[in-house]
Design a protein around this motif. Structure first.
Motif, PDB file in Angstrom:
ATOM      1  N   HIS A 116       0.858  -1.187   0.000  1.00 16.05           N
ATOM      2  CA  HIS A 116       0.000   0.000   0.000  1.00 16.05           C
ATOM      3  C   HIS A 116       0.897   1.241   0.000  1.00 16.05           C
ATOM      4  O   HIS A 116       0.734   2.149  -0.813  1.00 16.05           O
ATOM      5  CB  HIS A 116      -0.900  -0.046   1.232  1.00 16.05           C
ATOM      6  N   THR A 117       1.833   1.265   0.935  1.00 16.08           N
ATOM      7  CA  THR A 117       2.999   2.149   0.872  1.00 16.08           C
ATOM      8  C   THR A 117       4.226   1.249   0.998  1.00 16.08           C
ATOM      9  O   THR A 117       4.136   0.130   1.503  1.00 16.08           O
ATOM     10  CB  THR A 117       3.003   3.205   2.000  1.00 16.08           C
ATOM     11  N   LYS A 118       5.361   1.739   0.562  1.00 15.74           N
ATOM     12  CA  LYS A 118       6.530   0.865   0.456  1.00 15.74           C
ATOM     13  C   LYS A 118       7.002   0.328   1.802  1.00 15.74           C
ATOM     14  O   LYS A 118       7.472  -0.800   1.914  1.00 15.74           O
ATOM     15  CB  LYS A 118       7.676   1.600  -0.245  1.00 15.74           C
ATOM     16  N   GLY A 119       6.893   1.150   2.857  1.00 11.57           N
ATOM     17  CA  GLY A 119       7.460   0.746   4.139  1.00 11.57           C
ATOM     18  C   GLY A 119       6.455   0.348   5.192  1.00 11.57           C
ATOM     19  O   GLY A 119       6.817   0.203   6.360  1.00 11.57           O
ATOM     20  N   HIS A 120       5.199   0.182   4.824  1.00 16.61           N
ATOM     21  CA  HIS A 120       4.101  -0.130   5.740  1.00 16.61           C
ATOM     22  C   HIS A 120       4.476  -1.285   6.676  1.00 16.61           C
ATOM     23  O   HIS A 120       5.043  -2.282   6.258  1.00 16.61           O
ATOM     24  CB  HIS A 120       2.883  -0.516   4.906  1.00 16.61           C
ATOM     25  N   ASP A 135      -3.565  -0.441   6.541  1.00 19.37           N
ATOM     26  CA  ASP A 135      -4.273  -0.503   5.254  1.00 19.37           C
ATOM     27  C   ASP A 135      -3.738  -1.613   4.347  1.00 19.37           C
ATOM     28  O   ASP A 135      -3.936  -1.563   3.129  1.00 19.37           O
ATOM     29  CB  ASP A 135      -4.152   0.833   4.518  1.00 19.37           C
ATOM     30  N   THR A 136      -3.059  -2.603   4.912  1.00 19.47           N
ATOM     31  CA  THR A 136      -2.562  -3.706   4.082  1.00 19.47           C
ATOM     32  C   THR A 136      -3.674  -4.696   3.781  1.00 19.47           C
ATOM     33  O   THR A 136      -3.969  -4.995   2.620  1.00 19.47           O
ATOM     34  CB  THR A 136      -1.373  -4.411   4.759  1.00 19.47           C
ATOM     35  N   LEU A 137      -4.295  -5.220   4.816  1.00 15.96           N
ATOM     36  CA  LEU A 137      -5.410  -6.162   4.669  1.00 15.96           C
ATOM     37  C   LEU A 137      -6.658  -5.538   5.264  1.00 15.96           C
ATOM     38  O   LEU A 137      -6.633  -5.037   6.384  1.00 15.96           O
ATOM     39  CB  LEU A 137      -5.093  -7.471   5.398  1.00 15.96           C
ATOM     40  N   PHE A 138      -7.740  -5.551   4.484  1.00 16.45           N
ATOM     41  CA  PHE A 138      -9.049  -5.154   4.998  1.00 16.45           C
ATOM     42  C   PHE A 138      -9.929  -6.381   5.109  1.00 16.45           C
ATOM     43  O   PHE A 138      -9.638  -7.417   4.512  1.00 16.45           O
ATOM     44  CB  PHE A 138      -9.720  -4.132   4.067  1.00 16.45           C
ATOM     45  N   MET A 139     -11.024  -6.269   5.825  1.00 20.72           N
ATOM     46  CA  MET A 139     -11.991  -7.348   5.843  1.00 20.72           C
ATOM     47  C   MET A 139     -12.551  -7.488   4.419  1.00 20.72           C
ATOM     48  O   MET A 139     -13.110  -6.542   3.860  1.00 20.72           O
ATOM     49  CB  MET A 139     -13.128  -7.061   6.818  1.00 20.72           C
ATOM     50  N   CYS A 142      -8.063  -5.576   0.394  1.00 19.20           N
ATOM     51  CA  CYS A 142      -6.679  -5.192   0.697  1.00 19.20           C
ATOM     52  C   CYS A 142      -6.474  -3.766   0.217  1.00 19.20           C
ATOM     53  O   CYS A 142      -7.301  -3.214  -0.506  1.00 19.20           O
ATOM     54  CB  CYS A 142      -5.669  -6.137   0.047  1.00 19.20           C
ATOM     55  N   GLY A 143      -5.385  -3.165   0.635  1.00 17.16           N
ATOM     56  CA  GLY A 143      -5.123  -1.782   0.285  1.00 17.16           C
ATOM     57  C   GLY A 143      -4.734  -1.604  -1.173  1.00 17.16           C
ATOM     58  O   GLY A 143      -4.208  -2.517  -1.813  1.00 17.16           O
ATOM     59  N   ARG A 144      -5.008  -0.431  -1.688  1.00 16.07           N
ATOM     60  CA  ARG A 144      -4.550  -0.079  -3.035  1.00 16.07           C
ATOM     61  C   ARG A 144      -3.019  -0.042  -3.071  1.00 16.07           C
ATOM     62  O   ARG A 144      -2.368   0.261  -2.074  1.00 16.07           O
ATOM     63  CB  ARG A 144      -5.089   1.287  -3.462  1.00 16.07           C
ATOM     64  N   LEU A 145      -2.479  -0.291  -4.244  1.00 13.98           N
ATOM     65  CA  LEU A 145      -1.021  -0.286  -4.401  1.00 13.98           C
ATOM     66  C   LEU A 145      -0.569   1.115  -4.805  1.00 13.98           C
ATOM     67  O   LEU A 145      -0.258   1.370  -5.967  1.00 13.98           O
ATOM     68  CB  LEU A 145      -0.600  -1.321  -5.456  1.00 13.98           C
ATOM     69  N   PHE A 146      -0.520   2.008  -3.830  1.00 16.04           N
ATOM     70  CA  PHE A 146      -0.105   3.376  -4.128  1.00 16.04           C
ATOM     71  C   PHE A 146       1.387   3.473  -4.411  1.00 16.04           C
ATOM     72  O   PHE A 146       1.810   4.288  -5.223  1.00 16.04           O
ATOM     73  CB  PHE A 146      -0.468   4.296  -2.960  1.00 16.04           C
ATOM     74  N   GLU A 147       2.190   2.657  -3.738  1.00 13.17           N
ATOM     75  CA  GLU A 147       3.637   2.768  -3.874  1.00 13.17           C
ATOM     76  C   GLU A 147       4.312   1.444  -4.212  1.00 13.17           C
ATOM     77  O   GLU A 147       5.369   1.436  -4.849  1.00 13.17           O
ATOM     78  CB  GLU A 147       4.248   3.308  -2.569  1.00 13.17           C
ATOM     79  N   GLY A 148       3.743   0.341  -3.783  1.00 16.76           N
ATOM     80  CA  GLY A 148       4.391  -0.956  -3.960  1.00 16.76           C
ATOM     81  C   GLY A 148       3.951  -1.677  -5.220  1.00 16.76           C
ATOM     82  O   GLY A 148       3.156  -1.179  -6.012  1.00 16.76           O
ATOM     83  N   THR A 149       4.462  -2.886  -5.386  1.00 20.18           N
ATOM     84  CA  THR A 149       4.160  -3.733  -6.545  1.00 20.18           C
ATOM     85  C   THR A 149       3.224  -4.861  -6.141  1.00 20.18           C
ATOM     86  O   THR A 149       3.104  -5.189  -4.949  1.00 20.18           O
ATOM     87  CB  THR A 149       5.453  -4.348  -7.097  1.00 20.18           C
ATOM     88  N   PRO A 150       2.569  -5.499  -7.123  1.00 13.76           N
ATOM     89  CA  PRO A 150       1.756  -6.668  -6.791  1.00 13.76           C
ATOM     90  C   PRO A 150       2.552  -7.758  -6.070  1.00 13.76           C
ATOM     91  O   PRO A 150       2.044  -8.374  -5.133  1.00 13.76           O
ATOM     92  CB  PRO A 150       1.234  -7.134  -8.152  1.00 13.76           C
ATOM     93  N   GLN A 151       3.791  -8.001  -6.489  1.00  8.51           N
ATOM     94  CA  GLN A 151       4.607  -9.020  -5.829  1.00  8.51           C
ATOM     95  C   GLN A 151       4.859  -8.658  -4.367  1.00  8.51           C
ATOM     96  O   GLN A 151       4.763  -9.511  -3.474  1.00  8.51           O
ATOM     97  CB  GLN A 151       5.947  -9.184  -6.554  1.00  8.51           C
TER      98      GLN A 151
END
Length: 257
Positions: A116-120, A135-139, A142-151
Motif C-alpha cells: 500500500h505504501t513501500k514501508g508499511h 491498510d494492508t489487509l481489509f476485511m 486489501c489496500g490499493r497499491l499506491f507505492e508498492g508492486t503486486p509481488q
C-alpha cells in the motif's frame, strides 16, 4: 489468567478506525495510528488512561494526522516504519520486519507488510492473538497499491495470512460492505462468502463494526487471499496462471469496480 490487553475501537473521520490498546497491569496505553486526535483524547480521558505510545503503520495523513498533538499533550513515544521514517511526524523509534517492542509485559512483533505504501508495517501481539495491519489487509479486501508492486503486496498478504488462524485482524477502515459487493463478483460460488455477507449486512444495519475478523474467516472469504483458488482462477479465465498475476488482476478489477 487475566486478559492483559484491552482494545477500544474508535470511529474517526469518515470511515477510519482508531484503536487504543491498553495493557491492564502496567497501565501503558498505545494508539494504533492517529487518524484524529480529538476522539482519541476524549476516550483516554473517559477511561482515565495515559497514552504512552503511538504505533504508526504508515505515513498517510489519516494515520499520522494526530501524532504531534497527541505527543504534545501526553508526552508519548512515537514508533513507526523505518522505510518511511522521514514521513512520520514526531517519530522516536523506527521499526522494521522482525523487530520486537513491548506494551507492558506484552511482546509485539513487527511485520514489514509493504505494498500500500513501500514501508508499511503491522503490529502483531502474538500473546493476545491479534494484529493491527493498517491498510494492508481489509476485511474482504486489501489496500490499493499506491507505492508498492503486486509481488510486494502479495508477499505481505501471505505474511499476515500465515499467522495462526485464530489471530484477530484489526484494520484501519470500515470498507467491508463495499468489499463484499466486489468479492461476490470474483468468488460467486463461495458459500462461506455468501453466509458472511449476510452477517455483514446485519452488523452494518445495526451500525456495528465488521472489524475485527480472524485470519481463518479471511482465508475462507477474502478474494485477495484466495488468488490461488482454482474456482477464482477459472472464473477469471486464468486457470493455472502465476498466483501474483491472478492477485494483480483482482486488484486491478477492484480499482476499476
Amino acid at each position: 489468567m487475566m486478559q492483559e490487553i484491552e482494545v477500544v475501537q474508535i470511529p474517526c473521520l469518515s470511515d477510519n478506525y482508531g484503536y487504543l490498546v491498553h495493557h491492564v497491569s502496567s497501565g501503558e496505553t498505545a494508539s494504533i495510528d492517529t487518524p484524529d486526535a480529538a476522539p482519541l483524547l476524549a476516550t483516554l480521558a473517559d477511561r482515565r488512561w495515559e497514552l504512552t505510545a503511538i504505533f504508526n503503520t504508515h505515513h498517510h495523513y489519516d494515520h499520522v494526522g494526530g501524532n504531534l498533538e497527541l505527543k504534545e499533550k501526553t508526552g508519548c513515544k512515537i514508533f513507526g516504519p523505518a522505510g518511511e521514517a522521514d514521513k512520520i511526524p514526531g517519530l522516536d523509534e523506527a521499526l522494521d520486519d522482525g523487530d520486537m517492542i513491548s506494551l507492558g509485559s506484552e511482546q509485539i512483533r513487527i511485520l514489514n507488510v509493504g505494498g500500500h505504501t513501500k514501508g508499511h508495517i503491522a503490529y502483531y501481539f502474538f500473546e493476545s492473538s491479534c494484529a493491527f495491519v493498517g491498510d494492508t489487509l481489509f476485511m474482504l479486501g486489501c489496500g490499493r497499491l499506491f507505492e508498492g508492486t503486486p509481488q510486494q503486496m502479495w508477499s505481505s498478504l501471505k505474511k499476515i495470512a500465515n499467522l495462526p488462524p485464530e489471530t484477530l485482524i484489526y484494520c484501519a477502515h470500515e470498507y467491508t460492505e463495499a468489499n463484499a459487493r466486489f468479492a461476490e463478483t470474483i468468488d460467486p460460488d463461495n458459500q462461506n462468502l455468501t453466509e458472511r455477507i449476510a452477517d455483514i449486512k446485519a452488523l452494518r444495519s445495526a451500525d456495528k463494526p465488521t472489524v475485527p475478523a480472524s485470519i481463518a474467516v479471511e482465508l475462507a472469504t477474502n478474494p485477495f487471499l484466495r488468488a490461488g483458488d482454482p474456482a477464482i482462477q477459472n472464473h477469471l479465465g486464468m486457470a493455472g496462471a502465476n498466483i501474483v498475476d491472478v492477485f494483480a488482476e483482482i486488484r486491478t478489477l477492484k480499482d476499476n469496480y
